[in-house]
Design a protein around this motif. Sequence first.
Motif, PDB file in Angstrom:
ATOM      1  N   ALA A  35     -87.401 -34.941   3.171  1.00 52.24           N
ATOM      2  CA  ALA A  35     -88.550 -35.383   3.971  1.00 52.24           C
ATOM      3  C   ALA A  35     -89.651 -34.336   3.945  1.00 52.24           C
ATOM      4  CB  ALA A  35     -88.108 -35.656   5.410  1.00 52.24           C
ATOM      5  N   ALA A  36     -89.290 -33.072   4.134  1.00 51.22           N
ATOM      6  CA  ALA A  36     -90.287 -31.997   4.128  1.00 51.22           C
ATOM      7  C   ALA A  36     -90.963 -31.893   2.771  1.00 51.22           C
ATOM      8  CB  ALA A  36     -89.619 -30.673   4.494  1.00 51.22           C
ATOM      9  N   ARG A  37     -90.172 -32.003   1.718  1.00 51.97           N
ATOM     10  CA  ARG A  37     -90.721 -31.848   0.369  1.00 51.97           C
ATOM     11  C   ARG A  37     -91.692 -32.975   0.021  1.00 51.97           C
ATOM     12  NH1 ARG A  37     -86.253 -31.546  -1.748  1.00 51.97           N
ATOM     13  NH2 ARG A  37     -85.972 -33.603  -2.703  1.00 51.97           N
ATOM     14  N   ALA A  55     -95.753 -36.376  14.057  1.00 47.70           N
ATOM     15  CA  ALA A  55     -96.363 -36.341  15.388  1.00 47.70           C
ATOM     16  C   ALA A  55     -95.372 -35.832  16.422  1.00 47.70           C
ATOM     17  CB  ALA A  55     -96.852 -37.739  15.763  1.00 47.70           C
ATOM     18  N   ILE A  56     -94.126 -36.252  16.279  1.00 50.01           N
ATOM     19  CA  ILE A  56     -93.027 -35.810  17.136  1.00 50.01           C
ATOM     20  C   ILE A  56     -91.851 -35.471  16.235  1.00 50.01           C
ATOM     21  CG2 ILE A  56     -91.284 -36.548  18.831  1.00 50.01           C
ATOM     22  CD1 ILE A  56     -93.932 -36.041  20.152  1.00 50.01           C
ATOM     23  N   ARG A  57     -91.248 -34.312  16.479  1.00 48.79           N
ATOM     24  CA  ARG A  57     -90.019 -33.947  15.764  1.00 48.79           C
ATOM     25  C   ARG A  57     -88.858 -34.024  16.748  1.00 48.79           C
ATOM     26  NH1 ARG A  57     -93.538 -29.657  14.192  1.00 48.79           N
ATOM     27  NH2 ARG A  57     -94.292 -29.873  12.035  1.00 48.79           N
ATOM     28  N   PRO A 106    -100.391 -35.701  10.089  1.00 43.07           N
ATOM     29  CA  PRO A 106     -99.369 -36.743   9.959  1.00 43.07           C
ATOM     30  C   PRO A 106     -99.697 -37.976  10.795  1.00 43.07           C
ATOM     31  CG  PRO A 106     -98.599 -35.003  11.410  1.00 43.07           C
ATOM     32  CD  PRO A 106     -99.886 -34.514  10.820  1.00 43.07           C
ATOM     33  N   LEU A 107     -99.098 -39.092  10.433  1.00 45.20           N
ATOM     34  CA  LEU A 107     -99.370 -40.327  11.155  1.00 45.20           C
ATOM     35  C   LEU A 107     -99.021 -40.138  12.631  1.00 45.20           C
ATOM     36  CD1 LEU A 107     -97.975 -43.041   8.683  1.00 45.20           C
ATOM     37  CD2 LEU A 107    -100.337 -42.245   8.958  1.00 45.20           C
ATOM     38  N   PRO A 108     -99.941 -40.429  13.544  1.00 44.40           N
ATOM     39  CA  PRO A 108     -99.707 -40.162  14.971  1.00 44.40           C
ATOM     40  C   PRO A 108     -98.651 -41.050  15.610  1.00 44.40           C
ATOM     41  CG  PRO A 108    -101.809 -41.274  14.639  1.00 44.40           C
ATOM     42  CD  PRO A 108    -101.310 -40.918  13.276  1.00 44.40           C
ATOM     43  N   ASN A 109     -98.256 -42.122  14.934  1.00 45.33           N
ATOM     44  CA  ASN A 109     -97.263 -43.045  15.509  1.00 45.33           C
ATOM     45  C   ASN A 109     -95.893 -42.924  14.840  1.00 45.33           C
ATOM     46  OD1 ASN A 109     -98.278 -44.164  13.089  1.00 45.33           O
ATOM     47  ND2 ASN A 109     -97.692 -46.230  13.709  1.00 45.33           N
ATOM     48  N   ASN A 133     -90.491 -27.889   9.074  1.00 41.48           N
ATOM     49  CA  ASN A 133     -91.453 -27.862   7.960  1.00 41.48           C
ATOM     50  C   ASN A 133     -91.926 -29.255   7.565  1.00 41.48           C
ATOM     51  OD1 ASN A 133     -91.346 -25.022   7.630  1.00 41.48           O
ATOM     52  ND2 ASN A 133     -89.426 -25.215   6.501  1.00 41.48           N
ATOM     53  N   THR A 134     -91.544 -30.252   8.350  1.00 38.43           N
ATOM     54  CA  THR A 134     -91.900 -31.636   8.054  1.00 38.43           C
ATOM     55  C   THR A 134     -93.055 -32.082   8.944  1.00 38.43           C
ATOM     56  OG1 THR A 134     -89.588 -32.118   7.515  1.00 38.43           O
ATOM     57  CG2 THR A 134     -91.022 -33.999   7.914  1.00 38.43           C
TER      58      THR A 134
END
Length: 306
Positions: free
Chosen positions: A121-123, A199-201, A171-174, A195-196
């Motif tokens: 995902a991060a890459r 909006a929320i991790r 990043p997409l806010p939703n 590192n990804t």
Amino acid sequence: MTNIQWTEQTWNPTTGCDRISDGCLNCYALSMAKRLKGMGQAKYQNDGDPRTSGPGFALTTHLDVLTEPLRWKKPRKVFVNSMSDLFHARVPRKFLAQVFAVMAATPQHTYQILTKRPERAARILTDLCTCGAGHPPGEHFRSSMEWAATSHSPNYVPGLEHGIYHRSRWPLPNVWIGTSIESAAYARRADALSNTPAAIRFISAEPLIGPIPNLDLSDIDWLIIGGESGPGARPLQIDWVEDLLTNAAETATAPFVKQLGSVWARDWTVNGKTVAAHGDTKAGNPDHWPAHLRVREYPQQAAADA
């Protein structure tokens, strides 16, 4: 709809997966796929490698499912791929771009993606520039999203309108992105998640099968905690939950205790009654838990949007 307490809807543009860590041992989705294959469900007719997957659980993409969220008018929280892992190695990059394009085109919904493969995902989502033009991280992936919203493109998703690149922030806010961490052996996934762009991790410590004293929550917005349930469930130490709640409090990470599994390793007393260390019904019902475990918070952005 769904019975998962922290979401409202599931969306499975891919199905199937492969076991990659200890938390996958009693995978509910693998067992469910076997039943759905027997029932003749079209999405679950491809068999996976029996060493890591099973009947009906081969990684499969479903183009016909991509447009489902375009028909949902009422805003909702959507768990993406409850029956798969969106960042599985066999999910093509162009299909990922199509999924993200649909999410960008439906900002009324909040999408929750949970993966055991946060490194990929991060890459992909940072997508560092290799063309020599000095593009910022993620720009190439965003361009792929735009291609999915361009009607003359071979990757076009019917119903998407051109201009996603310019209408959407990055990043997409939703879109929330999380990773599963079941024990200390997999705490490193939190580093990849940090590192990804998201909006929320969030982290799902479920099934929690061991303590995670080395979990770094400093860049994490939300922590879901849950034991293992069902046949063959491994016991949950209540101390592990308490330690995670302390960690979350110290880092201002919103905790959500989903359930306590089928077997826990300590009795407790609630309203003068002893709750024994076995029992599925009490595990999922907070009324039967000690008060300090009855915590179900959402990250700040979610609270603000409510």
